[in-house]
Design a protein around this motif. Structure first.
Motif, short mmCIF file in Angstrom:
data_model
loop_
_atom_site.label_atom_id
_atom_site.label_comp_id
_atom_site.label_asym_id
_atom_site.label_seq_id
_atom_site.Cartn_x
_atom_site.Cartn_y
_atom_site.Cartn_z
N SER A 1 10.18 12.66 2.56
CA SER A 1 10.49 13.94 3.22
C SER A 1 9.27 14.59 3.84
CB SER A 1 11.13 14.90 2.20
OG SER A 1 10.23 15.17 1.13
N GLN A 2 8.07 14.17 3.43
CA GLN A 2 6.84 14.74 3.98
C GLN A 2 6.13 13.79 4.95
OE1 GLN A 2 4.23 16.49 0.97
NE2 GLN A 2 5.98 16.94 -0.35
N TRP A 3 6.78 12.68 5.29
CA TRP A 3 6.19 11.75 6.24
C TRP A 3 6.30 12.29 7.65
CZ3 TRP A 3 7.70 6.02 4.82
CH2 TRP A 3 7.28 5.75 3.51
N GLN A 4 5.49 11.77 8.53
CA GLN A 4 5.53 12.14 9.94
C GLN A 4 6.41 11.11 10.65
OE1 GLN A 4 1.40 12.14 11.03
NE2 GLN A 4 0.95 14.03 9.89
N GLY A 5 7.65 11.52 10.90
CA GLY A 5 8.61 10.55 11.40
C GLY A 5 8.93 9.57 10.29
N GLN B 1 6.51 7.39 9.27
CA GLN B 1 5.19 6.90 8.91
C GLN B 1 4.53 7.78 7.87
OE1 GLN B 1 3.98 3.99 10.12
NE2 GLN B 1 5.89 3.74 11.28
N CYS B 2 3.88 7.15 6.92
CA CYS B 2 3.08 7.89 5.94
C CYS B 2 1.86 8.47 6.65
CB CYS B 2 2.63 6.95 4.82
SG CYS B 2 1.61 7.73 3.55
N PRO B 3 1.56 9.77 6.46
CA PRO B 3 0.40 10.38 7.14
C PRO B 3 -0.90 9.68 6.77
CG PRO B 3 1.83 12.06 6.20
CD PRO B 3 2.33 10.75 5.68
N GLU B 4 -1.81 9.65 7.69
CA GLU B 4 -3.11 9.02 7.49
C GLU B 4 -3.82 9.62 6.28
OE1 GLU B 4 -5.84 6.15 8.22
OE2 GLU B 4 -4.00 6.49 9.36
N GLU C 1 0.86 -1.19 0.00
CA GLU C 1 0.00 0.00 0.00
C GLU C 1 0.90 1.24 0.00
OE1 GLU C 1 -2.49 -0.68 3.43
OE2 GLU C 1 -3.94 -1.80 2.23
N PRO C 2 1.24 1.74 -1.18
CA PRO C 2 2.22 2.83 -1.29
C PRO C 2 1.68 4.16 -0.77
CG PRO C 2 1.21 2.42 -3.42
CD PRO C 2 0.70 1.35 -2.49
N CYS C 3 2.60 4.98 -0.29
CA CYS C 3 2.27 6.33 0.15
C CYS C 3 2.38 7.27 -1.06
CB CYS C 3 3.23 6.78 1.25
SG CYS C 3 2.83 8.38 1.99
N ASP C 4 1.44 8.20 -1.18
CA ASP C 4 1.48 9.14 -2.30
C ASP C 4 2.28 10.40 -1.98
OD1 ASP C 4 -0.20 10.61 -0.66
OD2 ASP C 4 -2.01 10.21 -1.83
N LEU C 5 2.96 10.41 -0.83
CA LEU C 5 3.83 11.53 -0.46
C LEU C 5 5.28 11.05 -0.41
CD1 LEU C 5 1.83 13.16 2.50
CD2 LEU C 5 1.99 13.99 0.15
N PRO C 6 6.23 11.90 -0.77
CA PRO C 6 7.65 11.51 -0.65
C PRO C 6 8.02 11.37 0.82
CG PRO C 6 7.46 13.84 -1.20
CD PRO C 6 6.07 13.28 -1.30
#
Length: 309
Positions: A272-276, A278-281, A265-270
């Protein structure tokens, strides 16, 4: 008197470095901090720990023994300028071998692996290529090509028939993607050097047999009733895409995959924009079926073209 003089001279100079066959990797263990010396194919290699505080971050041993996990690798060859390369600072150990990079090379090159250790540890690859009277550090056209795991076997040789040695490693993109680390085998990744550049040669038809052989390793795992087999199915189908057997392998996977297994389940944010870490909700792509998740993953990682139906 002469014998005594020879004994004293030998004591002052120390033992000669060990002679190692070309392509034979020698291992430097960071926790021992002891120097490593050897010669191979006319090249002399000296490896020693870098004193702190050159790169103390991440290694608490600096405060105790004054050294860290990073090593200086110094290479000397007659007619060539001496060169020193630092290994990766977070490595548990380094492996070094002397090998002819291209057919007909007069001077051998140097292969340096920095290994972080562990079953899912990453590997940093550095290749010194002789150009004129200097060694040059080969660069990668794409940093993604160097997301690596595994280690190079002794005596690397030309697998594709193009005259350059091929380095067989593992594709770290598969690490824990479809379950635990051990649940997702890694397909091979084949690297070579051309014109001073590190090239991912995994798509070359000349190495298709490597992936066909790996399919045979993974087929019993994917086409089984074992729990957590989707990771093996992912690597099996990826191998098939490289070996020219995708359609047959895909149909076999459809008949055997684990319906409630882990999905990519890929994150659509790089990052550098994750929270720690973790991919943001709300920023993950959710798949309902393993085949849909697998197809998207294989497109993202370059095993399938975007136009694959």
């Amino acid at each position: 008197m002469l014998a005594l003089t020879i004994m004293i001279a030998g004591f002052l100079i120390g033992p000669a470095p060990a002679e190692v066959p070309p392509g034979k990797f020698q291992t430097w263990l960071s926790f021992k901090k002891q120097p490593l010396d050897f010669t191979s194919d006319g090249v002399t290699v000296h490896v020693e720990a870098v004193p702190c505080p050159a790169h103390p971050v991440g290694d608490s041993a600096c405060r105790w023994d004054g050294y860290n996990n990073q090593a200086n690798v110094t290479v000397e060859q007659a007619g060539m300028d001496s060169v020193t390369i630092k290994t990766d600072s977070q490595s548990a150990y380094a492996r070094i071998a002397v090998a002819r990079i291209r057919r007909g090379d007069r001077i051998p090159g140097i292969i340096i692996e920095s290994q972080s250790g562990g079953s899912g540890g990453d590997m940093t690859l550095q290749l010194l290529v002789p150009i004129g009277n200097r060694y040059r550090l080969a660069q990668s056209l794409s940093p993604v090509d160097l997301h690596l795991q595994g280690q190079i076997a002794d005596a690397p040789h030309d697998l594709s028939g193009d005259g350059n040695i091929d380095l067989k490693l593992e594709d770290a993109a598969f690490d824990s993607v479809f379950g635990c680390n051990a649940c997702t085998p890694r397909p091979p990744k084949l690297l070579t050097v051309k014109d001073g550049q590190i090239i991912d040669e995994s798509r070359d038809p000349g190495v298709g047999g490597i992936f066909a052989a790996d399919m045979k390793r993974l087929e019993p795992l994917c086409l089984s009733h074992d729990r957590y087999r989707n990771g093996a199915c992912a690597a099996y189908v990826a191998d098939a895409a490289r070996a020219g057997q995708f359609d047959a392998a895909w149909n076999a996977m459809l008949a055997h995959y684990e319906r409630d297994g882990a999905l990519w389940e890929p994150c659509d944010l790089p990052p550098s924009q994750w929270q720690g870490h973790q991919c943001p909700e709300g920023h993950r792509t959710r798949f309902r079926r393993f085949p849909d998740s697998l197809r998207a993953f294989l497109i993202r990682t370059g095993y399938l073209p975007d136009s694959t139906p």
